[in-house]
Design an enzyme around this catalytic site. Structure first.
Site, PDB file in Angstrom:
ATOM      1  CB  CYS A 149      -0.867  -0.015   1.248  1.00  0.00           C
ATOM      2  SG  CYS A 149       0.055  -0.455   2.716  1.00  0.00           S
ATOM      3  N   GLY A 200       1.422 -17.310  -5.928  1.00  0.00           N
ATOM      4  CA  GLY A 200       1.817 -16.755  -7.219  1.00  0.00           C
ATOM      5  C   GLY A 200       1.560 -17.792  -8.290  1.00  0.00           C
ATOM      6  CB  THR A 245      -5.404 -16.408 -10.195  1.00  0.00           C
ATOM      7  OG1 THR A 245      -4.862 -15.142  -9.797  1.00  0.00           O
ATOM      8  CG2 THR A 245      -6.121 -16.234 -11.516  1.00  0.00           C
TER       9      THR A 245
END
Lengths: 304, 256
Positions: free
Chosen positions: A131, A243, A266
């Protein structure tokens, strides 16, 4: 052959197995989720929460690219108070450890979230350090000093064990990893998404509303793997690797490279059953290779 | 880990007109489990290309599950090559559904653009017993995008067609057909599904004439279940996910 041991430890805390989900890919508890199956995971990492509610970024927020996806969701979430009241109790009811992912715009925000969560009996906090480091041009996770300061400060106020999630968008991730360790992080999550973009050549506009986003999926796996390996060479701190893990073979590569835990990201969007299929595949691999304990496999890479 | 993931056999997968395919899946849901307007998120490839599933409106669900689609992109082209007997990995039925007309409704209007006609096929089955005025305004690019629309006629709908090139029906966009709607009938509900510019012109029309309208929207999706927050659409009450808060929204709530 005796029962295969899949239990792994981060510090003194034991998990039933080393499979979890990467934050942002699991949401909270969705209406379609099968609790009985979820319970088989080692841990759950819900979507990152912030101090105040966030609306998220303008559309389009996702785009598919070669073997991957770029996202710029903007940590859309309801804020920590609502999370504690409405989401956390249901998550804790599942009966497996919850790793709460948090992000702050400032160190103070991290501290305030951590303090609020102190009443909730959380085993682990994952600090999303990708961030902006307000007042600086870099992300917290791109700055060794800011990484150290943030982790150290949260560690001092939080009752939970601390996992630092690092960004791969750095020159040398092992340097940041060492700062995190120095700040007394209990574990590292490696790695967050890679800065990326895609362009619509007909309209000459970015395919992501926020122009750039973070790349995840199989496209990043070899790079993420090398970063896990690199960090493992400089420290023994437990690593939660993520990853582009799509199947058990991907997960095994990370474990052999030195990860104690693997997080499926994902892949959840494409095959929601991937985490459990990975767990099954790992078990079968251990059996076939006569390995009775997964801990024997962690960091077992043979190099000359 | 989801209750809605299943594998199913393809019963048939063939052209119903030069541009559209109809996919029939060997899967049935009870009336309680499925409603018009919901969608399926289908894995069209076992490999990484394409990576995401592809979302498709459910076009019919009385017997088998049916999907109407146009092979235009990478995913739909792969799907169009699948043969009967092949197995597909499917998530669904997902999302919300069209809200059926209230008792005081006297006129039902379907406004469909291109393959956006899909969810109205099954919905017209549901509305067969409705006695009021029922029309469908179907706008497409060319006559090659039209197919046998008797399913609507059999369910009591009058059918009006527009084509961009004038090869069938009225020449022009579907908005050329808005004059078929009795705007003085305040008991009107419009159901709208099609490309964004069409949704926008329909929104202008229903606001101007103070009609009720529900629109079914489409966005690029990853998960299809509300998890990734990727497929958001801007509404008067903030961002909403098309996959989970939608795909059906009050058309007047959408900010284009």
């Amino acid at each position: 052959m005796k029962e295969i041991n899949l239990k792994v430890k981060i510090g003194d805390f034991e998990f039933q197995n080393p499979i979890t989900v990467a934050s942002g890919t699991f949401g909270y508890i969705e209406k379609y989720m099968d609790d009985a199956k979820l319970r088989k995971l080692g841990a759950i990492v819900p979507k990152t929460i912030t101090l105040n509610p966030q609306d998220g970024n303008p559309a389009p927020r996702i785009v598919e690219t070669a073997s991957g996806m770029i996202n710029s969701i903007g940590i859309e979430n309801e804020g920590v108070d609502s999370f504690i009241e409405n989401k956390l109790p249901k998550l804790q009811k599942i009966g497996i450890p919850i790793i709460v992912s948090i992000s702050g715009k400032t160190k103070d925000e991290f501290l305030r979230i951590a303090e609020k969560l102190n009443k909730c009996d959380i085993a682990f906090l994952e600090l999303n350090l990708s961030c902006p480091n307000l007042g600086h041009k870099k992300l917290v996770a791109q700055d060794s000093q800011a990484t150290f300061d943030t982790i150290k400060a949260v560690k001092e106020v939080s009752k939970a064990r601390i996992i630092a999630k690092l960004s791969p968008n750095v020159t040398d991730i092992s340097e940041i990893a060492l700062s995190a360790e120095e700040g007394k992080a209990d574990a590292l999550s490696l790695v967050n998404t890679f800065w990326a973009m895609a362009i619509d050549i007909k309209k000459r506009i970015p395919l992501i509303g926020n122009v750039t986003g973070g790349l995840s999926g199989p496209a990043i796996k070899p790079i993420a793997l090398s970063m896990v390996y690199k960090v493992r060479q400089v420290t023994r701190i437990p690593i939660i690797a993520m990853g582009g893990i799509m199947d058990y073979k991907d997960a095994l590569e990370f474990i052999i490279a030195g990860a104690t835990f693997v997080a499926v990201g994902t892949a959840n969007f494409i095959n929601p059953n991937a985490p459990l299929e990975i767990l099954k595949g790992i078990k079968e691999y251990l059996k076939e290779n006569n390995i009775s304990d997964i801990n024997q496999l962690i960091g077992s890479l043979k190099t000359k | 880990m989801l209750k809605v993931q299943f594998k199913t056999k393809i019963v048939s997968n063939k052209k119903i007109c030069p541009k559209y395919f109809s996919l029939v899946l060997d899967k049935k849901f009870s009336k309680k489990e499925i409603s018009a307007g919901q969608f399926l998120n289908i894995k069209v490839s076992d490999g990484l290309k394409p990576l995401f599933r592809r979302p498709f409106s459910i076009s019919r669900f009385k017997d088998n599950l049916e999907v109407l689609y146009e092979p235009v992109g990478e995913g739909t082209k792969i799907l169009s090559q699948k043969e009967p007997g092949e197995i597909l990995d499917v998530l669904g039925p997902l999302g919300n559904n069209f809200i059926k007309p209230e008792k005081d409704v006297k006129q039902i209007v379907f406004i469909a653009g291109g393959v956006g006609v899909a969810p109205f096929i099954g919905f017209s089955d549901d509305l067969k017993s409705f006695k009021g005025n029922k029309i469908i305004l179907f706008g497409v690019r060319t006559k090659e995008h039209t197919f046998n629309l008797d399913v609507f006629r059999n369910n009591g709908f009058r059918v009006f067609i527009s084509t961009d090139d004038g090869s069938k029906g009225v020449k022009g966009r579907v908005s050329e057909l808005f004059s078929k709607i009795d705007v003085n009938e305040k008991g009107t509900i419009c159901y709208v599904c099609g490309p964004k510019p069409m949704m926008r012109s329909a929104q202008d029309f229903v606001i101007k004439n103070n009609l009720s309208a529900q629109g079914s929207f489409e966005e690029v999706m990853a998960c299809g279940i509300g998890t990734c927050r990727g497929c958001v659409i801007k509404t008067k009450s903030g961002f909403k996910t098309v996959c989970n808060d939608g795909p059906v929204f009050d058309l007047k709530e959408i900010i284009f």
